[in-house]
Design a protein around this motif. Structure first.
Motif, short mmCIF file in Angstrom:
data_model
loop_
_atom_site.label_atom_id
_atom_site.label_comp_id
_atom_site.label_asym_id
_atom_site.label_seq_id
_atom_site.Cartn_x
_atom_site.Cartn_y
_atom_site.Cartn_z
N VAL A 1 11.66 16.28 -5.63
CA VAL A 1 10.32 16.65 -4.85
C VAL A 1 9.60 15.18 -4.66
CG1 VAL A 1 8.46 17.72 -5.36
CG2 VAL A 1 10.36 18.66 -5.87
N GLY A 2 9.63 14.23 -5.06
CA GLY A 2 9.07 13.08 -5.20
C GLY A 2 9.52 12.16 -4.09
N VAL A 3 10.99 11.99 -3.77
CA VAL A 3 11.44 11.46 -2.68
C VAL A 3 11.30 12.12 -1.41
CG1 VAL A 3 13.56 10.97 -1.74
CG2 VAL A 3 13.46 10.36 -3.92
N MET B 1 0.78 -1.38 0.01
CA MET B 1 -0.15 0.08 -0.04
C MET B 1 0.76 1.23 0.02
SD MET B 1 -3.42 0.65 1.51
CE MET B 1 -4.02 2.43 1.78
N ALA B 2 1.88 1.20 0.66
CA ALA B 2 2.95 2.30 0.73
C ALA B 2 3.50 2.65 -0.56
CB ALA B 2 3.77 2.15 1.87
N ARG B 3 3.93 1.53 -1.27
CA ARG B 3 4.56 1.82 -2.41
C ARG B 3 3.60 2.22 -3.57
NH1 ARG B 3 8.27 -3.73 -2.72
NH2 ARG B 3 9.62 -3.00 -1.05
N PHE C 1 5.55 11.88 3.78
CA PHE C 1 4.02 11.07 3.83
C PHE C 1 4.10 9.72 4.79
CE2 PHE C 1 1.49 7.57 2.02
CZ PHE C 1 0.27 8.17 1.92
N PHE C 2 5.43 9.18 4.37
CA PHE C 2 5.30 7.72 5.25
C PHE C 2 5.88 7.88 6.70
CE2 PHE C 2 6.63 6.02 1.04
CZ PHE C 2 5.82 5.34 0.84
N VAL D 1 -0.24 6.27 12.33
CA VAL D 1 -1.51 5.54 12.19
C VAL D 1 -1.21 4.01 11.96
CG1 VAL D 1 -3.25 5.37 10.10
CG2 VAL D 1 -2.31 7.52 10.92
N ARG D 2 -0.15 3.59 11.33
CA ARG D 2 0.40 2.57 10.86
C ARG D 2 0.51 1.63 12.51
NH1 ARG D 2 3.97 4.47 7.03
NH2 ARG D 2 5.48 4.21 8.36
N ASN D 3 1.35 2.36 13.42
CA ASN D 3 1.36 2.11 14.73
C ASN D 3 0.14 1.66 15.34
OD1 ASN D 3 4.13 2.17 14.39
ND2 ASN D 3 4.45 4.11 15.60
N LEU D 4 -1.05 2.86 15.09
CA LEU D 4 -2.23 2.46 15.84
C LEU D 4 -2.71 1.20 15.25
CD1 LEU D 4 -4.12 3.75 17.73
CD2 LEU D 4 -5.05 5.12 15.87
N ILE D 5 -2.80 1.16 14.12
CA ILE D 5 -3.42 -0.04 13.33
C ILE D 5 -2.97 -1.52 13.86
CG2 ILE D 5 -3.74 -1.35 11.13
CD1 ILE D 5 -4.10 1.55 9.94
#
Length: 159
Positions: free
Chosen positions: A51-53, A1-3, A59-60, A66-70
């Motif tokens: 800019v993308g990096v 999903m992150a990718r 973003f990550f 949120v990932r920790n909470l999930i």
């Protein structure tokens, strides 16, 4: 999903780059113009990648709480009531992580109370049954005098 999210960021940032390339190609009519356009293309692509990096890194980083909470919610659902989440730095996530930790603490307390209650109930049920069993074994062994006066307390113990 992150990718997938990173790929989306790269695609969104690539659209202006492609437009710049098309416009730059249309402007170059001589060999010198092509060299200038080539340098512009390299600069645009390098800038877009940078800019993308950077956008992907932010973003990550912002989604880590949120990932920790999930992950913690999954452990809590599996019965690990000692699970806690580090309080987020973000003002929008801080109340959520605080509420999660309070909920986990309350579930842990409820689980401990449930275990104590079951242990107490089990003890309270075993005690009268042990007395009744002992009295019945004594009667079967011929100890004591049998009669109504002897069975009445047993009936009272049984409830």
């Amino acid at each position: 999903m992150a990718r997938k999210a990173l790929m989306l960021v790269v695609v969104v940032l690539s659209v202006p780059v492609l437009i710049g390339i098309v416009i730059g190609l249309g402007l170059g009519s001589s060999e010198t113009g092509w060299r200038t356009v080539g340098a512009q293309i390299v600069a645009i692509v390098a800038g877009a990648l940078l800019v993308g990096v950077i956008a992907g890194w932010f973003f990550f980083r912002s989604w880590r709480p949120v990932r920790n909470l999930i992950a913690a919610a999954g452990r809590l659902a599996d019965g690990d009531y000692t699970t806690r989440v580090p309080v987020a730095r973000s003002a929008s996530l801080r109340p959520v992580t605080n509420s999660f930790n309070v909920m986990a603490a309350q579930l842990e307390t409820a689980q401990q109370q449930r275990r104590r209650l079951l242990a107490d109930v089990g003890h309270e049920l075993r005690t009268p049954l042990t007395v009744i069993r002992g009295e019945i074994e004594a009667m079967l062994d011929g100890l004591g005098i049998e009669g109504a006066w002897r069975t009445a307390p047993l009936l009272a113990e049984a409830g």
